[in-house]
Scaffold this motif. Structure first.
Motif, short mmCIF file in Angstrom:
data_model
loop_
_atom_site.label_atom_id
_atom_site.label_comp_id
_atom_site.label_asym_id
_atom_site.label_seq_id
_atom_site.Cartn_x
_atom_site.Cartn_y
_atom_site.Cartn_z
N PHE A 61 0.84 -1.20 -0.05
CA PHE A 61 0.12 0.06 0.03
C PHE A 61 0.79 1.34 -0.02
N ASN A 62 1.87 1.45 0.73
CA ASN A 62 2.63 2.29 1.06
C ASN A 62 3.48 2.71 -0.27
N LEU A 63 3.97 1.80 -0.77
CA LEU A 63 4.76 2.03 -2.01
C LEU A 63 3.93 2.27 -3.14
N TYR A 64 2.85 1.70 -3.14
CA TYR A 64 1.84 1.97 -4.41
C TYR A 64 1.35 3.40 -4.27
N MET A 65 1.13 4.03 -3.05
CA MET A 65 0.74 5.42 -3.07
C MET A 65 1.82 6.37 -3.24
N ASP A 66 3.07 5.97 -2.92
CA ASP A 66 4.14 6.79 -2.98
C ASP A 66 4.45 7.08 -4.43
N LYS A 67 3.82 6.45 -5.46
CA LYS A 67 4.29 6.46 -6.86
C LYS A 67 3.23 7.77 -7.38
N TYR A 68 2.42 8.20 -6.56
CA TYR A 68 1.34 9.06 -7.18
C TYR A 68 1.54 10.46 -6.47
N ARG A 69 2.72 10.54 -5.38
CA ARG A 69 3.03 11.71 -4.43
C ARG A 69 4.06 12.31 -5.22
N ASP A 70 4.54 13.63 -4.67
CA ASP A 70 5.50 14.40 -5.16
C ASP A 70 6.65 13.67 -4.64
N PRO A 71 7.48 13.26 -5.36
CA PRO A 71 8.82 12.69 -5.21
C PRO A 71 9.92 13.52 -3.95
N LYS A 72 9.68 15.01 -4.19
CA LYS A 72 10.23 15.71 -3.16
C LYS A 72 9.64 15.71 -1.86
N GLN A 73 8.43 15.44 -1.56
CA GLN A 73 7.80 15.21 -0.46
C GLN A 73 8.07 14.09 0.26
N VAL A 74 8.01 12.99 -0.66
CA VAL A 74 8.51 11.60 0.04
C VAL A 74 10.02 11.53 0.41
N LYS A 75 10.96 12.25 -0.52
CA LYS A 75 12.34 12.24 0.23
C LYS A 75 12.27 13.03 1.48
N LYS A 76 11.57 14.11 1.50
CA LYS A 76 11.61 14.95 2.75
C LYS A 76 11.22 13.98 3.86
N GLU A 77 10.11 13.34 3.91
CA GLU A 77 9.57 12.57 5.02
C GLU A 77 10.52 11.35 5.38
N TYR A 78 11.19 10.73 4.53
CA TYR A 78 12.49 9.89 4.80
C TYR A 78 13.48 10.52 5.47
N LEU A 79 13.97 11.43 4.93
CA LEU A 79 15.06 12.27 5.77
C LEU A 79 14.60 12.67 7.22
N VAL A 80 13.37 13.18 7.10
CA VAL A 80 12.97 13.58 8.73
C VAL A 80 12.90 12.32 9.34
N ARG A 81 12.30 11.16 9.15
CA ARG A 81 12.30 9.91 9.66
C ARG A 81 13.86 9.20 10.03
N LYS A 82 14.70 9.59 9.14
CA LYS A 82 16.10 9.30 9.36
C LYS A 82 16.75 9.97 10.44
N LEU A 83 16.54 11.41 10.57
CA LEU A 83 17.22 12.51 11.31
C LEU A 83 16.54 12.24 12.76
N LYS A 84 15.35 11.65 12.93
CA LYS A 84 14.78 11.55 14.05
C LYS A 84 15.51 11.01 15.14
N ASN A 85 15.81 9.74 14.55
CA ASN A 85 16.71 9.01 15.47
C ASN A 85 18.33 9.24 15.68
N GLU A 86 18.82 10.31 14.98
CA GLU A 86 20.15 10.65 14.93
C GLU A 86 20.54 11.85 15.97
N ASP A 87 21.58 11.54 16.89
CA ASP A 87 22.00 12.47 17.73
C ASP A 87 23.51 12.65 17.82
N PRO A 88 23.93 13.95 17.48
CA PRO A 88 25.39 14.03 17.30
C PRO A 88 26.24 13.80 18.57
#
Length: 394
Positions: free
Chosen positions: A326-353
């Protein structure tokens, strides 16, 4: 009656040949259709009037004394016991300059012609014309650090290494006149069938390039970014007499359009007066000096060629996309920039310098997931636990 029997036998033979292993063959019978050789000759047919090669250079030197000298030289080598002993003990030293001299006097010009044919130099210069470069021209670029870079037959020279005109040497008596032309076969920006003349010097007495009439001043190679390797060719022509070429003089490097040149048309006009005799060429590819030339001298933006990939085809949305996450199917019809932004935020959420990352789960798939969780989300969580997916590639 006999004629009818022959026809019936021929038809029966055709029917037998049209069946093989119980299957009826399509097309004509093997005895009627053309062979592969005939078919290839028909497909690859070329009119000899337009494809026959024409030698436009000087004829080869057919002196018998040269061959006689070579035979005597070989006899002397074979009868030299000391040379044979040194060769067997890997102690024989060879004079490379003398070997090069012999090569240039014998097979060297023909080897150069073969290499030029491989790079389609003659085809793009003269069409059906060619010549054997019996005159050896030595072209070297001064690198300003105590070393020189020679031009051979297809070696790579960067534009930053060829900023200034090279030194050109060739053997000639003082009474002959020559013309030297340097042109780019792949660099014209408006018409691919034309060239740019990077350097033209006419009426050269002997081998003194500096005493010739410079018609087109030298400029550096200009291979545009994204267009790959370009061929730059030096051709030395021997003149029958002094010539006033009908070519506008170009004295400024900024006059790029005035350098448009077509070797075939130019040679066709003066073929009774000039004869090609020497050849040298090299390849070059873009570097930063090309950008500097466009910005500082031409006062314009540098053209950059890039391959435009077509947009990927996305099927129309379905009411019930079966067997598709479901998630991969819906990502095809979304703005690629918005998808990349969500993945980047999710990646940085658990990062602590200031903290080390959490240790991974020892047994990731041993931790149960809620039964109410949909299958696509279960798969998504398993990928996160195992370190799979796009979020881990960010």
């Amino acid at each position: 009656m006999l004629h009818t029997i022959i026809i019936d036998c021929f038809r029966a033979n055709l029917q037998l040949q049209q069946r093989r292993l119980g299957h009826r063959l399509r097309g004509k019978a093997p005895i009627l259709c053309r062979t592969i050789k005939d078919r290839l000759e028909e497909l690859n047919y070329k009119d000899e009037l337009y494809t026959a090669k024409v030698d436009i250079g000087f004829p080869a030197d057919r002196r018998t004394s040269v061959k006689q000298e070579q035979l005597e030289h070989l006899k002397r080598i074979k009868n030299d016991k000391q040379m044979e002993k040194l060769a067997r003990n890997y102690q024989l030293e060879i004079d490379l300059q003398e070997a090069k001299k012999v090569w240039l006097e014998t097979l060297g010009p023909y080897h150069k012609k073969q290499i030029a044919d491989h790079y389609s130099i003659y085809e793009h210069l003269y069409g059906e014309g060619y010549f054997v470069p019996f005159i050896n021209i030595e072209v070297t670029y001064d690198l300003k650090n105590g070393t020189c870079l020679p031009v051979y037959t297809g070696n790579v020279i960067k534009p930053s290494e060829a900023l200034e005109q090279p030194e050109v040497l060739f053997k000639s008596d003082g009474s002959s006149l020559w013309t030297l032309v340097l042109s780019s076969l792949d660099g014209h920006m408006q018409d691919s069938s034309k060239e740019y003349a990077h350097w033209i010097v006419a009426n050269i007495p002997g081998n003194a390039i500096e005493k010739g009439d410079t018609i087109v001043e030298y400029i550096q190679p200009l291979p545009l970014k994204g267009t790959g390797y370009h061929r730059y060719v030096f051709v030395l022509y021997k003149q029958n007499d002094r010539i006033l070429f009908d070519i506008p003089e170009v004295t400024s490097p900024a006059q790029l359009e005035a350098r448009t040149f077509v070797t075939r048309d130019w040679y066709k006009k003066y073929q009774d007066i000039v004869t090609p005799a020497g050849l040298a060429f090299y390849q070059t590819i873009w570097d930063s000096s090309v950008k500097d030339f466009f910005h500082d001298i031409l006062k314009q933006k540098e053209p950059i060629y890039e391959y435009d990939f077509p947009e990927p085809y996305i099927r129309p949305q379905e009411w019930f996309p079966l067997r598709k996450p479901f998630n991969l199917y819906m990502d095809k019809y979304r703005d690629p920039k918005q998808v990349k932004k969500e993945y980047l935020v999710r990646k940085l959420k658990n990062e602590d310098p200031f903290k080390s990352p959490d240790p991974p789960l020892r047994f990731p798939n041993a931790h149960p997931l809620p039964h109410s969780m949909p299958s696509w989300l279960k798969l998504h969580e398993k990928k996160i636990r195992l370190g799979w997916g796009r979020v881990n590639d960010v």
